[in-house]
Design a protein around this motif. Structure first.
Motif, PDB file in Angstrom:
ATOM      1  N   ARG A   1       1.637   7.385  -6.440  1.00 31.10           N
ATOM      2  CA  ARG A   1       0.600   8.336  -6.863  1.00 31.10           C
ATOM      3  C   ARG A   1       0.866   9.744  -6.376  1.00 31.10           C
ATOM      4  NH1 ARG A   1      -4.917   4.837  -6.666  1.00 31.10           N
ATOM      5  NH2 ARG A   1      -4.095   3.214  -8.009  1.00 31.10           N
ATOM      6  N   PHE A   2       1.358   9.880  -5.133  1.00 36.57           N
ATOM      7  CA  PHE A   2       1.441  11.215  -4.542  1.00 36.57           C
ATOM      8  C   PHE A   2       2.861  11.681  -4.310  1.00 36.57           C
ATOM      9  CE2 PHE A   2      -2.617   9.404  -3.120  1.00 36.57           C
ATOM     10  CZ  PHE A   2      -3.468  10.320  -3.704  1.00 36.57           C
TER      11      PHE A   2
ATOM     12  N   ALA B   1      -7.181   2.842   2.376  1.00 37.16           N
ATOM     13  CA  ALA B   1      -6.926   1.453   2.758  1.00 37.16           C
ATOM     14  C   ALA B   1      -5.811   1.366   3.774  1.00 37.16           C
ATOM     15  CB  ALA B   1      -6.584   0.638   1.523  1.00 37.16           C
ATOM     16  N   PHE B   2      -4.815   2.257   3.630  1.00 37.10           N
ATOM     17  CA  PHE B   2      -3.726   2.231   4.614  1.00 37.10           C
ATOM     18  C   PHE B   2      -4.232   2.608   6.002  1.00 37.10           C
ATOM     19  CE2 PHE B   2      -0.305   3.990   7.078  1.00 37.10           C
ATOM     20  CZ  PHE B   2       0.660   3.033   6.914  1.00 37.10           C
TER      21      PHE B   2
ATOM     22  N   LEU C   1       0.830  -1.210   0.000  1.00 37.50           N
ATOM     23  CA  LEU C   1       0.000   0.000   0.000  1.00 37.50           C
ATOM     24  C   LEU C   1       0.862   1.256   0.000  1.00 37.50           C
ATOM     25  CD1 LEU C   1      -2.827  -0.956   2.489  1.00 37.50           C
ATOM     26  CD2 LEU C   1      -3.018  -0.588   0.064  1.00 37.50           C
TER      27      LEU C   1
ATOM     28  N   TYR D   1      -2.616  -8.332  -6.409  1.00 38.43           N
ATOM     29  CA  TYR D   1      -3.785  -7.535  -6.792  1.00 38.43           C
ATOM     30  C   TYR D   1      -3.462  -6.042  -6.752  1.00 38.43           C
ATOM     31  CZ  TYR D   1      -8.659  -5.895  -6.410  1.00 38.43           C
ATOM     32  OH  TYR D   1      -9.852  -5.269  -6.588  1.00 38.43           O
ATOM     33  N   LEU D   2      -2.667  -5.644  -5.747  1.00 35.10           N
ATOM     34  CA  LEU D   2      -2.398  -4.223  -5.598  1.00 35.10           C
ATOM     35  C   LEU D   2      -1.351  -3.729  -6.591  1.00 35.10           C
ATOM     36  CD1 LEU D   2      -2.254  -3.894  -1.735  1.00 35.10           C
ATOM     37  CD2 LEU D   2      -4.113  -3.325  -3.253  1.00 35.10           C
TER      38      LEU D   2
ATOM     39  N   MET E   1      -5.561  14.985  -0.424  1.00 31.93           N
ATOM     40  CA  MET E   1      -6.809  14.237  -0.518  1.00 31.93           C
ATOM     41  C   MET E   1      -8.005  15.158  -0.721  1.00 31.93           C
ATOM     42  SD  MET E   1      -6.376  11.036  -0.161  1.00 31.93           S
ATOM     43  CE  MET E   1      -4.733  10.411  -0.266  1.00 31.93           C
TER      44      MET E   1
ATOM     45  N   ILE F   1       0.879   4.313  -2.632  1.00 32.90           N
ATOM     46  CA  ILE F   1       0.656   5.709  -2.265  1.00 32.90           C
ATOM     47  C   ILE F   1       1.802   6.568  -2.782  1.00 32.90           C
ATOM     48  CG2 ILE F   1       0.513   7.283  -0.304  1.00 32.90           C
ATOM     49  CD1 ILE F   1      -0.816   5.006   1.244  1.00 32.90           C
TER      50      ILE F   1
ATOM     51  N   ALA G   1      -7.010  -5.176   0.878  1.00 33.62           N
ATOM     52  CA  ALA G   1      -6.632  -5.190  -0.534  1.00 33.62           C
ATOM     53  C   ALA G   1      -7.809  -4.803  -1.416  1.00 33.62           C
ATOM     54  CB  ALA G   1      -6.113  -6.570  -0.920  1.00 33.62           C
ATOM     55  N   LEU G   2      -9.018  -5.272  -1.076  1.00 37.53           N
ATOM     56  CA  LEU G   2     -10.178  -4.950  -1.909  1.00 37.53           C
ATOM     57  C   LEU G   2     -10.442  -3.453  -1.901  1.00 37.53           C
ATOM     58  CD1 LEU G   2     -12.671  -7.798  -1.038  1.00 37.53           C
ATOM     59  CD2 LEU G   2     -11.556  -7.400  -3.190  1.00 37.53           C
TER      60      LEU G   2
ATOM     61  N   PRO H   1      -5.762   3.928  -2.053  1.00 36.35           N
ATOM     62  CA  PRO H   1      -4.691   3.291  -1.260  1.00 36.35           C
ATOM     63  C   PRO H   1      -4.492   3.947   0.099  1.00 36.35           C
ATOM     64  CG  PRO H   1      -3.965   3.663  -3.490  1.00 36.35           C
ATOM     65  CD  PRO H   1      -5.272   4.346  -3.369  1.00 36.35           C
ATOM     66  N   TYR H   2      -4.616   5.277   0.145  1.00 32.29           N
ATOM     67  CA  TYR H   2      -4.398   5.925   1.438  1.00 32.29           C
ATOM     68  C   TYR H   2      -5.504   5.558   2.429  1.00 32.29           C
ATOM     69  CZ  TYR H   2      -3.707   9.521   4.921  1.00 32.29           C
ATOM     70  OH  TYR H   2      -3.520  10.162   6.094  1.00 32.29           O
TER      71      TYR H   2
ATOM     72  N   GLU I   1     -14.848  -1.566 -13.689  1.00 30.67           N
ATOM     73  CA  GLU I   1     -14.074  -0.773 -12.737  1.00 30.67           C
ATOM     74  C   GLU I   1     -12.712  -1.345 -12.402  1.00 30.67           C
ATOM     75  OE1 GLU I   1     -15.812   0.883  -9.347  1.00 30.67           O
ATOM     76  OE2 GLU I   1     -17.716   1.327 -10.299  1.00 30.67           O
ATOM     77  N   ILE I   2     -12.584  -2.657 -12.417  1.00 29.29           N
ATOM     78  CA  ILE I   2     -11.282  -3.231 -12.044  1.00 29.29           C
ATOM     79  C   ILE I   2     -10.818  -4.179 -13.124  1.00 29.29           C
ATOM     80  CG2 ILE I   2     -11.135  -2.987  -9.554  1.00 29.29           C
ATOM     81  CD1 ILE I   2     -12.789  -5.378  -9.227  1.00 29.29           C
ATOM     82  N   LEU I   3     -10.825  -3.671 -14.326  1.00 29.85           N
ATOM     83  CA  LEU I   3     -10.458  -4.469 -15.489  1.00 29.85           C
ATOM     84  C   LEU I   3      -9.055  -5.064 -15.314  1.00 29.85           C
ATOM     85  CD1 LEU I   3     -11.422  -5.093 -18.413  1.00 29.85           C
ATOM     86  CD2 LEU I   3      -9.939  -3.252 -19.105  1.00 29.85           C
TER      87      LEU I   3
ATOM     88  N   ARG J   1      -2.179  -3.269 -14.656  1.00 25.06           N
ATOM     89  CA  ARG J   1      -3.369  -3.774 -15.342  1.00 25.06           C
ATOM     90  C   ARG J   1      -2.982  -4.314 -16.712  1.00 25.06           C
ATOM     91  NH1 ARG J   1      -8.431  -0.063 -13.763  1.00 25.06           N
ATOM     92  NH2 ARG J   1      -7.882   0.167 -11.601  1.00 25.06           N
TER      93      ARG J   1
ATOM     94  N   ALA K   1      -8.256  -1.097  -1.413  1.00 23.44           N
ATOM     95  CA  ALA K   1      -7.169  -0.269  -1.946  1.00 23.44           C
ATOM     96  C   ALA K   1      -7.257  -0.054  -3.441  1.00 23.44           C
ATOM     97  CB  ALA K   1      -5.824  -0.902  -1.609  1.00 23.44           C
ATOM     98  N   VAL K   2      -8.072  -0.821  -4.148  1.00 23.72           N
ATOM     99  CA  VAL K   2      -8.206  -0.589  -5.583  1.00 23.72           C
ATOM    100  C   VAL K   2      -9.509   0.138  -5.818  1.00 23.72           C
ATOM    101  CG1 VAL K   2      -8.484  -1.657  -7.818  1.00 23.72           C
ATOM    102  CG2 VAL K   2      -6.781  -2.500  -6.241  1.00 23.72           C
ATOM    103  N   GLY K   3      -9.410   1.335  -6.369  1.00 25.58           N
ATOM    104  CA  GLY K   3     -10.594   2.147  -6.571  1.00 25.58           C
ATOM    105  C   GLY K   3     -10.158   3.437  -7.201  1.00 25.58           C
ATOM    106  N   ASP K   4     -10.591   4.569  -6.668  1.00 27.53           N
ATOM    107  CA  ASP K   4     -10.133   5.808  -7.271  1.00 27.53           C
ATOM    108  C   ASP K   4      -8.758   6.189  -6.724  1.00 27.53           C
ATOM    109  OD1 ASP K   4     -10.504   6.874  -4.824  1.00 27.53           O
ATOM    110  OD2 ASP K   4     -12.117   8.241  -5.357  1.00 27.53           O
ATOM    111  N   GLN K   5      -8.330   7.404  -7.059  1.00 25.90           N
ATOM    112  CA  GLN K   5      -6.969   7.824  -6.762  1.00 25.90           C
ATOM    113  C   GLN K   5      -6.638   7.758  -5.274  1.00 25.90           C
ATOM    114  OE1 GLN K   5      -5.309   8.385  -9.381  1.00 25.90           O
ATOM    115  NE2 GLN K   5      -3.406   9.264  -8.644  1.00 25.90           N
ATOM    116  N   ARG K   6      -7.614   8.051  -4.431  1.00 23.31           N
ATOM    117  CA  ARG K   6      -7.328   8.158  -3.001  1.00 23.31           C
ATOM    118  C   ARG K   6      -7.469   6.827  -2.261  1.00 23.31           C
ATOM    119  NH1 ARG K   6     -11.601  12.728  -2.204  1.00 23.31           N
ATOM    120  NH2 ARG K   6     -12.538  11.368  -3.743  1.00 23.31           N
TER     121      ARG K   6
END
Lengths: 124, 492, 155, 82, 98
Positions: free
Chosen positions: A110-111, B163-164, A103, E91-92, A123, A107, B150-151, B160-161, B106-108, E96, B153-158
């Motif tokens: 990206r940032f 999820a952290f 993770l 996964y992370l 954010m 991060i 893990a599920l 992972p944070y 969304e999670i291709l 892709r 953490a995959v999505g839009d830009q923010r």
């Protein structure tokens, strides 16, 4: 109970509680995400050691059979149950560490920062 | 194989599916979703069969490796567990059916991982429900937690944070749980739930036991996002991808509530439940007020989750049969409602491209069936009679009256009004706002030329089934309470 | 500084062996010994500290060391990139399958004394069963750790 | 002599290592200190007779966590603000 | 703000310490987890393992027997946790495809 006996019996617990609090302090106060992860592993280590201390017996040997001692008297061996539980807990801790670093790397990609206040700004 | 293997088979099927999904997925990419759905269906069948057996002939157990507790681990299938298992596998199964098309969107390219992790999540959740051993519960807790980190953490830009943050707080929760378990283990010498419940009365009032229970409850509170510890939840649910949210939001936090119920039953509802019920009451109000301030639909739903967790915890901590029934019924209702709401939110996002409440104009024309399902869930959320939410709130209020806790009655009623406000905004902006007055003419043009553009068939079907289930729970609430929940009420 | 480090690290892994022959030879020479130690730890878990997890970590450490010194391209021959996750699934399947076998032969899940091996008393069957499931754990842990390393590096 | 006093000393070293690891601004140094921490906890486990756990902790601390830690720091940033 | 956090943390640690001094002392062979019989006159897991591990599995190392046999499902869960970590990292971090 004299102060001496108290120290013998409880110093380990008290020091581990201090360690637990130090780990929590690291997770709450430190602003770098990697420092937070370090705090996390300190917390987990303190819990693991807490269980290990609970398995200790006076005048007992490690939990591998010593044929000279026999197995009829359980007081002669350390309690193997907490050891086993903590093996599992260590594995869980390592895997959590791996995922958290995954993770953190995401991060950072990206940032380009791991500083938490900056991240919170980004954010918004 | 005998019948008593049923408690094992439910988590085990998910574990096996989690192992087979990557193997099958590397051969045929599309194979991952059908495999996951098949595993969920099989587990649902096992849960229903086990439930039938529980209500016919009582609690039954599976001794793993043939060792009786306290030597080995046992899996217990009792009425409360049966109720939770059917709920988790049923909702999970429908969400997995729903997730097919939207996961492609969304999670291709990560579908194999997604379904493997979804299976692990369900394995962890069902395992937590079914196990009778407190350390084994920790292992399952970590399986489900790792999968959900893990599920999310995959999505839009923010994502992972958020999820952290979830990972950090979740790990602290698990560590607190383990620390509390250390205290209890050192003062009772056992890890088995039933045996610990038998031994605890001998050591009950000692400080180390009380602190141990408090630590476990704190850990469970962090995992379930009880009000002052809810910091991770809104970000996590908002930023994750739609299928992940739809999977985690309805059932993820409920299992932490189950853990809390179990610990409270084991310890015989100690005096700290008064504090818990006050915290929960504050959480109800605070969650509702925070939800009003949100403009993002998913974020609003996330805060309403915080409020609803407050309802459930309040019902459990009032410690009387009526409130307990209300809490358990509300767990079912909330799982169904949140599943429908998040599933339709995912559909809305994929078709309208936005989740801003103020930009949902024309929604009923564009997606009539989705809106219908959404409305049913909203009615249930507010508590309008034919739907399930009304009856669970009634039980909760009666329970609070029986405990003569008038403050809590007031909290539930106030929160109902607040619920009405924040959901009414969504309805207002999607139904009643005129089409004029937009800054963006292109957007205007797009929403003027409205045609029906629904979610794909499987998504719509599973959403509608769940919406129908909400009404069914409302209509048949008496039967559900008498047949399925009444047997699970512990002696207070 | 940091960017330079990162580039150096990645280039070493993408392109081939690193410059220093000392490191190269030492790592290649050391790896078999670590692997032997790992296997010893795995097989000797019944009699002394050790077992599947520790053995698996040691085996993974040896391969990760080879990845660090030889570079990702050359160490592909030892453990290809695509292999770890299916291998981890296989390891966990060995474990789960052993338990399932015992259940199909009439016992509880994971009750090794019901394993269908003739001419062994229950205690010996448990001994064998423990060895088999430790093998599954070893494979799973080894390949997962390698996979985590690969993924962290290749991200 | 007093066997438990050795333990107290080891625990003290452990706590100091934890504090130093959290306090250092150079993350690479902090990771090395955290390896010391892990090694110290393995030593305490040996002292308490938990040889299996100590072995695991030592193997993991040296073989897995250290590598993952250093890799993560090389891939991200090496400096910390606090 | 920082002071409040530290205060909360300190009081939490103090609470844990108060509880910890009521635990059985370190090394007590008669603590509930270490003795051979509990208050209900039933067996306690730790002592049972010590006495029966070798008889049940012909394996001198008790920890291995508990890990793989008596509490084998914990270890299966542990293996699955490891697998979950691997899948999660994949996964992370895997880019892709397609």
């Amino acid at each position: 109970m004299t102060a001496f006996e108290f120290a013998e019996g409880y110093s380990a617990y008290l020091l581990l509680v201090v360690l637990f609090a130090i780990g929590l302090y690291g997770m709450m106060m430190k602003q770098n995400l990697i420092k937070k992860i370090m705090g996390m592993s300190i917390v987990q280590s303190s819990v693991i050691l807490f269980f290990i201390v609970s398995a200790y017996k006076d005048d007992a040997t490690v939990s591998v059979i010593d044929y000279a001692r026999g197995v009829t008297n359980p007081d002669l061996y350390l309690n193997p149950l907490p050891h086993t539980l903590m093996l599992t807990a260590i594995v869980v801790a390592v895997v959590t560490l791996g995922v958290s670093f995954a993770l953190v790397i995401m991060i950072y990609k990206r940032f380009k920062t791991l500083h938490e206040p900056t991240l919170r700004e980004l954010m918004k | 194989m005998s019948d008593s293997n049923l408690p094992l088979l439910i988590p085990f099927t998910f574990l096996l599916a989690a192992l087979f999904v990557p193997l099958a997925g590397s051969v045929r990419r599309w194979a991952s979703q059908p495999l996951a759905v098949a595993a969920a269906l099989f587990s649902l069948g096992c849960s229903v069969a086990g439930m039938a057996r529980v209500f016919a002939s009582g609690t039954f157990r599976h001794y793993l490796a043939g060792w009786q507790p306290p030597i080995g681990i046992e899996f217990v299938f009792d009425p409360l567990a049966a109720f939770f298992l059917v709920m988790i596998t049923g909702v999970g199964c429908l969400v997995l059916i729903y997730s097919g098309p939207i996961a492609v969107e969304e999670i291709l390219g990560k579908r194999i991982g997604f379904y493997s992790l979804a299976m692990l999540l369900l394995a962890g959740l069902t395992g937590m429900v079914v196990t009778g051993d407190l350390f084994n519960l920790y292992v399952f807790l970590e399986i489900s937690a790792l999968a959900s980190y893990a599920l999310i953490a995959v999505g839009d830009q923010r994502a992972p944070y958020s999820a952290f943050r979830y990972l950090a707080l979740g790990t602290v929760g698990a560590s607190l749980y383990l620390m509390g378990l250390a205290f209890l283990f050192m003062s009772t010498g056992t890890l088995n739930m039933a045996e610990m419940a038998a031994i605890l009365p001998y050591v009950n009032q000692q400080p180390q036991v009380v602190v141990g229970i408090v630590l476990i409850l704190l850990g469970a509170g962090l995992k379930m996002a009880l009000f002052p510890m809810h910091a991770w939840l809104p970000d996590a649910y908002t930023n994750a991808s739609s299928p992940a949210t739809a999977l985690i939001a309805p059932i993820g936090t409920k299992v932490a509530v189950y853990l809390m119920i179990r610990v409270l039953i084991i310890s015989g509802f100690p005096a700290i439940i008064t504090i818990i019920s006050w915290v929960a009451a504050v959480g109800i109000i605070a969650g509702s007020i925070l939800a009003i301030g949100q403009s993002n639909l998913k974020r609003m739903l996330a805060y309403s989750s915080v409020a609803n967790i407050g309802y459930i915890v309040l019902g459990v901590s009032l410690a009387n049969p009526l409130a307990f029934i209300g809490a358990v019924l509300h767990i079912l209702n909330h799982a169904l409602m949140k599943a429908v709401l998040f599933m339709s939110a995912g559909g809305i996002f994929s078709k309208l491209g936005t989740l801003d409440i103020f930009k949902l104009r024309g929604l009923p024309k564009k997606m009539p069936f989705t809106t219908a399902a959404f409305l049913i869930a909203v009615f249930s959320m507010v508590g309008i009679p034919p739907t399930g939410g009304f009856f669970s709130k009634i039980y909760l209020i009666f329970g609070a009256i029986e405990a003569s806790a008038w403050v809590f009655v007031a909290a539930i009623l106030i929160s109902t009004v607040l619920n009405f406000f924040y959901f009414f905004r969504v309805i207002e902006f999607s139904f009643f706002k005129p089409y004029a007055k937009t800054e963006d003419p292109a957007q205007e043009q797009k929403s003027e030329t409205l045609k029906m553009d629904e979610m794909s068939m499987s998504m719509l079907l599973s959403t509608l089934i769940l919406a129908a289930a909400i009404v069914a729970v409302g209509v048949y609430n008496g039967e559900i309470v008498d047949n399925f929940i009444a047997g699970a009420v512990p002696g207070f | 500084m940091n960017e330079v480090n990162r580039d150096l690290l990645l280039r070493r892994h993408m392109e081939g062996p690193i410059v220093s022959p000392i490191v190269h030879v030492c790592c290649r020479g050391l790896a078999p010994f670590i692997q032997i130690t790992g296997l010893y730890v795995f097989f000797h878990g019944h009699y002394s500290p050790g077992g599947g997890f520790q053995g698996g970590v040691l085996l993974a450490a040896s391969i990760i060391m080879l990845r660090m010194s030889l570079g990702l391209a050359d160490s592909q021959r030892i453990m290809p990139n695509r292999l770890p996750i299916p291998l981890a699934a296989l390891g966990a399947l060995i474990y789960a399958g052993t338990g399932l076998l015992a259940m199909l032969w009439g016992g509880s899940y994971l009750d090794y004394s019901f394993l269908p091996l003739p001419m062994l008393d229950p205690a010996m069957l448990r001994y064998v069963g423990i060895l088999v499931i430790e093998l599954g754990v070893t494979i799973c842990v080894m390949s997962t750790l390698i996979s985590i390393y690969d993924n962290l590096l290749g991200s | 002599m007093l066997p438990w006093l050795i333990e107290v000393i080891l625990f003290t070293v452990l706590i100091v290592a934890a504090l130093v690891a959290l306090g250092l601004r150079n993350l690479l140094a902090a990771v090395v200190t955290l390896n010391i921490f892990s090694f110290m906890s393995a030593t305490i486990m040996v002292k308490l007779g938990a040889i299996d756990v100590a072995f695991t902790e030592a193997v993991v601390g040296a073989g897995a966590v250290g590598v993952i830690n250093i890799l993560a720091i090389l891939l991200t940033s090496r400096k910390s603000a606090d | 703000m920082k002071a409040i956090h530290i205060l909360v943390l300190a009081s939490f640690a103090a609470l844990l310490m108060v509880a910890a001094v009521h635990l059985p002392r370190r090394g007590d062979p008669n603590s509930p987890a270490n003795r051979a019989e509990n208050v209900l006159k039933g067996p306690v897991a730790g002592a049972y393992y010590i006495q029966n591990a070798y008889l049940d599995a012909k394996t001198p190392n008790m920890v291995t027997v508990i890990l793989a046999d008596y509490r084998g499902f914990d270890t299966l869960g542990e293996t699955v946790v490891v697998f979950a970590g691997g899948v999660a990292c994949l996964y992370l971090l895997r880019r892709r495809t397609s």
